[in-house]
Design an enzyme around this catalytic site. Structure first.
Site, PDB file in Angstrom:
ATOM      1  N   CYS A   1     -19.109   1.977   8.294  1.00  0.00           N
ATOM      2  CA  CYS A   1     -18.585   1.605   9.490  1.00  0.00           C
ATOM      3  C   CYS A   1     -17.683   2.276   9.967  1.00  0.00           C
ATOM      4  O   CYS A   1     -16.834   2.176   9.180  1.00  0.00           O
ATOM      5  CB  CYS A   1     -18.448   0.252   8.696  1.00  0.00           C
TER       6      CYS A   1
ATOM      7  N   CYS B   1       1.012  -0.961  -0.253  1.00  0.00           N
ATOM      8  CA  CYS B   1      -0.455   0.338  -0.302  1.00  0.00           C
ATOM      9  C   CYS B   1       1.365   0.715  -0.110  1.00  0.00           C
ATOM     10  O   CYS B   1       1.806   1.356   0.474  1.00  0.00           O
ATOM     11  CB  CYS B   1      -0.707   0.051   1.400  1.00  0.00           C
TER      12      CYS B   1
ATOM     13  N   CYS C   1     -19.516  -5.795   2.960  1.00  0.00           N
ATOM     14  CA  CYS C   1     -19.418  -4.710   3.445  1.00  0.00           C
ATOM     15  C   CYS C   1     -17.664  -4.642   2.741  1.00  0.00           C
ATOM     16  O   CYS C   1     -16.851  -5.675   2.603  1.00  0.00           O
ATOM     17  CB  CYS C   1     -18.937  -4.741   5.171  1.00  0.00           C
TER      18      CYS C   1
ATOM     19  N   ARG D   1     -17.980  -2.024  17.378  1.00  0.00           N
ATOM     20  CA  ARG D   1     -18.239  -3.415  17.341  1.00  0.00           C
ATOM     21  C   ARG D   1     -16.344  -3.213  18.249  1.00  0.00           C
ATOM     22  O   ARG D   1     -15.934  -2.449  17.707  1.00  0.00           O
ATOM     23  CB  ARG D   1     -17.433  -3.144  16.435  1.00  0.00           C
TER      24      ARG D   1
ATOM     25  N   CYS E   1       0.125   0.025  10.671  1.00  0.00           N
ATOM     26  CA  CYS E   1      -0.013  -1.317   9.071  1.00  0.00           C
ATOM     27  C   CYS E   1       0.991  -1.522   9.051  1.00  0.00           C
ATOM     28  O   CYS E   1       2.018  -1.540   8.162  1.00  0.00           O
ATOM     29  CB  CYS E   1      -1.102  -0.281   8.184  1.00  0.00           C
TER      30      CYS E   1
ATOM     31  N   CYS F   1     -17.006  -8.704   5.316  1.00  0.00           N
ATOM     32  CA  CYS F   1     -15.969  -7.022   4.914  1.00  0.00           C
ATOM     33  C   CYS F   1     -14.528  -7.819   4.310  1.00  0.00           C
ATOM     34  O   CYS F   1     -13.835  -8.892   4.726  1.00  0.00           O
ATOM     35  CB  CYS F   1     -15.621  -6.612   6.444  1.00  0.00           C
TER      36      CYS F   1
ATOM     37  N   CYS G   1       0.136   5.045   6.793  1.00  0.00           N
ATOM     38  CA  CYS G   1      -0.137   4.850   8.250  1.00  0.00           C
ATOM     39  C   CYS G   1       0.630   3.833   9.132  1.00  0.00           C
ATOM     40  O   CYS G   1       0.948   3.233   9.014  1.00  0.00           O
ATOM     41  CB  CYS G   1      -1.407   3.562   8.560  1.00  0.00           C
TER      42      CYS G   1
HETATM   43  N1  SAM Z   1      -6.660   0.556   2.619  1.00  0.00           N
HETATM   44  C1  SAM Z   1      -7.805   0.864   3.635  1.00  0.00           C
HETATM   45  C2  SAM Z   1      -8.037   2.300   4.450  1.00  0.00           C
HETATM   46  O1  SAM Z   1      -7.114   2.004   5.280  1.00  0.00           O
HETATM   47  O2  SAM Z   1      -9.085   2.182   5.088  1.00  0.00           O
HETATM   48  C3  SAM Z   1      -8.666   0.049   3.778  1.00  0.00           C
HETATM   49  C4  SAM Z   1      -8.258  -1.180   5.142  1.00  0.00           C
HETATM   50  S1  SAM Z   1      -7.195  -0.437   6.846  1.00  0.00           S
HETATM   51  C5  SAM Z   1      -6.171  -1.858   6.954  1.00  0.00           C
HETATM   52  C6  SAM Z   1      -8.902  -0.857   6.984  1.00  0.00           C
HETATM   53  C7  SAM Z   1      -8.382   0.016   9.349  1.00  0.00           C
HETATM   54  O3  SAM Z   1      -7.588  -1.562   9.763  1.00  0.00           O
HETATM   55  C8  SAM Z   1      -7.382   0.745   9.119  1.00  0.00           C
HETATM   56  O4  SAM Z   1      -8.381   2.351   9.412  1.00  0.00           O
HETATM   57  C9  SAM Z   1      -7.385   0.871  11.031  1.00  0.00           C
HETATM   58  O5  SAM Z   1      -8.342   1.702  11.122  1.00  0.00           O
HETATM   59  C10 SAM Z   1      -7.305  -0.851  10.503  1.00  0.00           C
HETATM   60  N2  SAM Z   1      -5.741  -1.575  11.158  1.00  0.00           N
HETATM   61  C11 SAM Z   1      -5.008  -1.588  10.726  1.00  0.00           C
HETATM   62  N3  SAM Z   1      -3.835  -1.651  11.048  1.00  0.00           N
HETATM   63  C12 SAM Z   1      -4.422  -1.994  12.079  1.00  0.00           C
HETATM   64  C13 SAM Z   1      -3.016  -3.024  13.601  1.00  0.00           C
HETATM   65  N4  SAM Z   1      -2.567  -2.768  13.415  1.00  0.00           N
HETATM   66  N5  SAM Z   1      -4.075  -2.041  14.393  1.00  0.00           N
HETATM   67  C14 SAM Z   1      -5.961  -2.432  14.065  1.00  0.00           C
HETATM   68  N6  SAM Z   1      -6.375  -1.757  13.285  1.00  0.00           N
HETATM   69  C15 SAM Z   1      -5.606  -1.827  13.062  1.00  0.00           C
HETATM   70 FE1  SF4 Z   2      -2.827   1.151   3.413  1.00  0.00          FE
HETATM   71 FE2  SF4 Z   2      -2.906   0.193   5.931  1.00  0.00          FE
HETATM   72 FE3  SF4 Z   2      -3.495   2.777   5.205  1.00  0.00          FE
HETATM   73 FE4  SF4 Z   2      -5.286   1.072   4.789  1.00  0.00          FE
HETATM   74  S1  SF4 Z   2      -4.621   1.447   6.474  1.00  0.00           S
HETATM   75  S2  SF4 Z   2      -4.550   2.931   3.270  1.00  0.00           S
HETATM   76  S3  SF4 Z   2      -3.821  -0.886   4.022  1.00  0.00           S
HETATM   77  S4  SF4 Z   2      -1.105   1.543   4.813  1.00  0.00           S
END
Ligand code: SAM
Ligand code: SF4
Ligand code: DTB
Length: 322
Positions: A189, A54, A129, A261, A61, A98, A58
């Site tokens: 959501c 990606c 979802c 949730r 992530c 989802c 973030c």
């Molecule tokens: N890339 C898209 C986005 O960021 O909206 C969708 C996938 S992203 C992985 C979905 C959500 O997963 C993120 O917004 C975050 O809230 C949650 N998430 C990701 N990594 C996480 C982690 N290590 N611990 C808890 N929640 C996490």
């Molecule tokens: Fe990409 Fe992870 Fe950020 Fe979603 S949360 S935009 S998958 S880096």
């Protein structure tokens, strides 16, 4: 009829956070009971349909290309495999499926593939979802047309803390996508993560932003950060159980008809912690042994927990606010 407010002041929210614990839980649980059957829990299952690589940064992530987390990248999954996984989730009692993709935003070509997945999963009788990153207004309308039930797009933290957790987009970008999704009449959501270095004021501010959306999100996922080795947040200090429970309780009070949730992080929580979260107003979980890239509790231990707590899963299939 419980009033759905969109005008909480930060002070009012902060005052809820500092109530004596028992007063806060009593208030949250009373509101919960007025709006939901307290012994029902909605069950969602997650599948990562596109993994890693990606472009966003973030800091929490596993799927960001900016960090070496050892995660193997995988391109968009084939539809047959998605359907197999959806069937398994349904057999296990999930009512909502989802699908998540590690995208900043979907291309129109990928969106077409996801649309086929949505239609086929819906044909199986499950709610759908997806969480695909930022959407244009046109893409939101296309997803609505395809029959999508929910779009997940978390605001993650407060507006004030946002630039400390991601720099490749801003808080307003998140709100813009949520607005497009609501304009298209898709249910939202949206929630956040606790454990991103935020303080109590940030948590209050995050919940305030969610409750100030034009329509309260139908689902509010509250995640405990799953620390990922290789990310900048791998060693960040987690919130206390007290802080986490209080956040659930305040979310329940502020968004009385939303399904809250208890999302990522349950592998680190004991049964009692989860039971208190349900008492405080959480009424949904992710069920199944995987979240997106990390582990979730095994289904046998979740089943045992439901039995011990008297949670009626059969009826959980159609959780509605009353
Ligand atoms: N890339 C898209 C986005 O960021 O909206 C969708 C996938 S992203 C992985 C979905 C959500 O997963 C993120 O917004 C975050 O809230 C949650 N998430 C990701 N990594 C996480 C982690 N290590 N611990 C808890 N929640 C996490
Ligand atoms: Fe990409 Fe992870 Fe950020 Fe979603 S949360 S935009 S998958 S880096
Ligand atoms: C949400 O709020 N939490 C889910 C779902 N929505 C997409 C994701 C949790 C991800 C946890 C870390 C992982 O498995 O990679």
């Amino acid at each position: 009829m419980t009033q759905q407010r969109h005008n909480w002041t930060l002070k009012e929210v902060e005052d809820l956070f500092i109530l004596p614990f028992n007063d806060l839980l009593f208030q949250a649980h009373s509101i919960h009971r007025k709006n939901f059957d307290p012994n029902q829990i909605q069950i969602s299952s997650l599948l990562n349909i596109k993994t890693g690589a990606c472009p966003e940064d973030c800091l929490y992530c596993s799927q960001s290309s900016k960090y070496d987390t050892g995660l193997e990248r995988e391109k968009l999954m084939e539809i047959d495999l998605v359907l197999q996984q959806a069937k398994q989730a349904q057999d296990n009692g999930a009512t909502r499926f989802c699908m998540g993709a590690a995208w900043r935003s979907p291309t129109d070509k990928s969106l077409n593939k996801v649309i086929s997945m949505i239609q086929r999963v819906k044909d199986m009788g499950m709610e759908t979802c997806v969480t695909l990153g930022m959407l244009t207004q046109k893409q939101a309308f296309v997803l609505k047309e395809a029959g999508l039930d929910y779009y997940n797009h978390n605001i993650d933290t407060s507006k004030e803390n946002y630039s400390n957790i991601v720099t490749t987009r801003n808080f307003q970008d998140r709100l813009n996508t949520l607005e497009s999704v609501q304009n298209a009449n898709i249910r939202v959501c949206s929630g956040g993560i606790l454990g991103l270095g935020e303080d109590q004021t940030d948590r209050a501010s995050m919940l305030r932003s969610l409750s100030n959306l034009a329509i309260h999100p139908d689902s509010v996922p509250l995640n405990l950060l799953v620390p990922i080795p290789g990310t900048p947040f791998e060693n960040i200090k987690p919130p206390t159980e007290n802080e986490f429970i209080r956040t659930i309780a305040v979310a329940r009070i502020m968004m009385p008809k939303s399904v809250v949730r208890l999302s990522a992080g349950r592998t680190k929580m004991g049964d009692t912690m989860q039971a208190v979260c349900f008492f405080a107003g959480a009424n949904s979980i992710f069920y199944g042994e995987q979240l997106l890239t990390t582990d979730n509790p095994n289904t046998d231990s979740d089943q045992d927990l439901f039995v011990r707590l008297g949670i009626n899963q059969k009826q959980a299939n159609n959780l509605q606010s009353v």
